[in-house]
Design an enzyme around this catalytic site. Sequence first.
Site, mmCIF file in Angstrom:
data_model
loop_
_atom_site.group_PDB
_atom_site.id
_atom_site.type_symbol
_atom_site.label_atom_id
_atom_site.label_comp_id
_atom_site.label_asym_id
_atom_site.label_seq_id
_atom_site.Cartn_x
_atom_site.Cartn_y
_atom_site.Cartn_z
ATOM 1 N N PRO A 89 11.294 -7.905 -0.213
ATOM 2 C CA PRO A 89 10.883 -9.026 -0.811
ATOM 3 C C PRO A 89 11.332 -10.200 -0.004
ATOM 4 C CG PRO A 89 12.670 -7.867 -2.040
ATOM 5 C CD PRO A 89 12.286 -7.240 -0.522
ATOM 6 N N GLU A 116 20.889 -1.585 -0.524
ATOM 7 C CA GLU A 116 20.665 -3.011 -0.624
ATOM 8 C C GLU A 116 19.770 -3.304 0.806
ATOM 9 O OE1 GLU A 116 22.303 -3.232 -3.601
ATOM 10 O OE2 GLU A 116 22.029 -4.960 -2.753
ATOM 11 N N ARG A 154 -8.777 1.822 1.677
ATOM 12 C CA ARG A 154 -10.028 1.724 0.939
ATOM 13 C C ARG A 154 -11.002 0.426 1.844
ATOM 14 N NH1 ARG A 154 -10.827 -2.493 -2.364
ATOM 15 N NH2 ARG A 154 -11.829 -1.219 -3.811
ATOM 16 N N ASP A 169 -14.826 -7.081 -4.556
ATOM 17 C CA ASP A 169 -13.600 -6.869 -5.133
ATOM 18 C C ASP A 169 -12.920 -8.404 -5.320
ATOM 19 O OD1 ASP A 169 -13.715 -4.208 -5.135
ATOM 20 O OD2 ASP A 169 -12.376 -3.969 -3.398
HETATM 21 C C1 LIG Z 1 15.300 -2.698 0.455
HETATM 22 N N1 LIG Z 1 14.372 -2.493 -0.353
HETATM 23 C C2 LIG Z 1 14.380 -3.403 -1.696
HETATM 24 C C3 LIG Z 1 13.452 -3.331 -2.661
HETATM 25 N N2 LIG Z 1 11.858 -3.540 -2.047
HETATM 26 C C4 LIG Z 1 11.304 -4.389 -2.467
HETATM 27 O O1 LIG Z 1 11.323 -4.954 -3.636
HETATM 28 C C5 LIG Z 1 9.963 -4.843 -1.757
HETATM 29 N N3 LIG Z 1 9.404 -4.271 -0.811
HETATM 30 O O2 LIG Z 1 8.267 -5.008 -0.592
HETATM 31 N N4 LIG Z 1 7.959 -5.850 -1.632
HETATM 32 C C6 LIG Z 1 8.950 -5.740 -2.526
HETATM 33 N N5 LIG Z 1 9.050 -6.504 -3.631
HETATM 34 C C7 LIG Z 1 11.932 -2.865 -0.809
HETATM 35 C C8 LIG Z 1 13.126 -2.988 0.444
#
Ligand SMILES: CN1CCN(C(=O)c2nonc2N)CC1
Length: 246
Positions: A89, A116, A154, A169
């Site tokens: 994230p 985590e 794709r 798209d």
């Molecule tokens: C450690 N782990 C936490 C959760 N995660 C995500 O929520 C995520 N990954 O890519 N976009 C997202 N949003 C991946 C990594």
Amino acid sequence: MRIDVITLFPDFIAQCAAFGVTGRAGERGLLSLHGWNPRDYAEGNYRRVDERPFGGGPGMVMLIDPLRAAIEAARAADPVPAKVIYLTPQGAPLTQAKARELAARERVILLCGRYEGIDERLIEAEVDEELSIGDYVLSGGELAAAVVVDAVARLQEGALSDAESAEQDSFEGGVLDCPHYTRPVEHELGRVPDVLLSGNHADIARWRRKESLGRTWQRRPDLLDEAALTQADHKLLDEYRARFAE
Ligand SMILES: CN1CCN(C(=O)c2nonc2N)CC1
């Protein structure tokens, strides 16, 4: 294109990519997908891949060494150099433009965290880019990796038939896609717009562009600010907006 995925659940990624366009891209040799499980490189009786966080707090953090060994194994499996992309994230948003950029590469290594997250020292030493698929928290990076795999698969030359072309798209050219209709012409839910039945390709293209621009204005005006609109586009958008002025 080769994609290596560092993940505790290689089968998950393989299954996500086994169907539809991604499956076909694999069958056609347009995309090869390889999973590398850090647990295979973990030591000790329990083959630990995570540990409690220093400083306390909830959850677990993924250990450096199993991940690092899995990344090195992936790198060594093919002479083509590859950037390591960590799905998180905290990353830059995945956009269609980014998907196109990634799709043009020969290779990428996708790093999927669980728990985590990953010890920051591994990220600093091994990660070239961090990507997010959205502002929400998943239980792991695998779904995000599967989204990246789909988005780039794709875009491989030959992955889509003409009928499936990616050219129209959503987000291609920076605007949302137009509405689509198919049989029947008349339905209790409504009638197909007459222009789409006219056979006049210029009128159809104009209608589709107007609808794309109008939808983008209504739903994602932020995209309009970035899109390189022509004079003709601005005229179409004015016509679309005029519907709502009456
Ligand atoms: C450690 N782990 C936490 C959760 N995660 C995500 O929520 C995520 N990954 O890519 N976009 C997202 N949003 C991946 C990594």
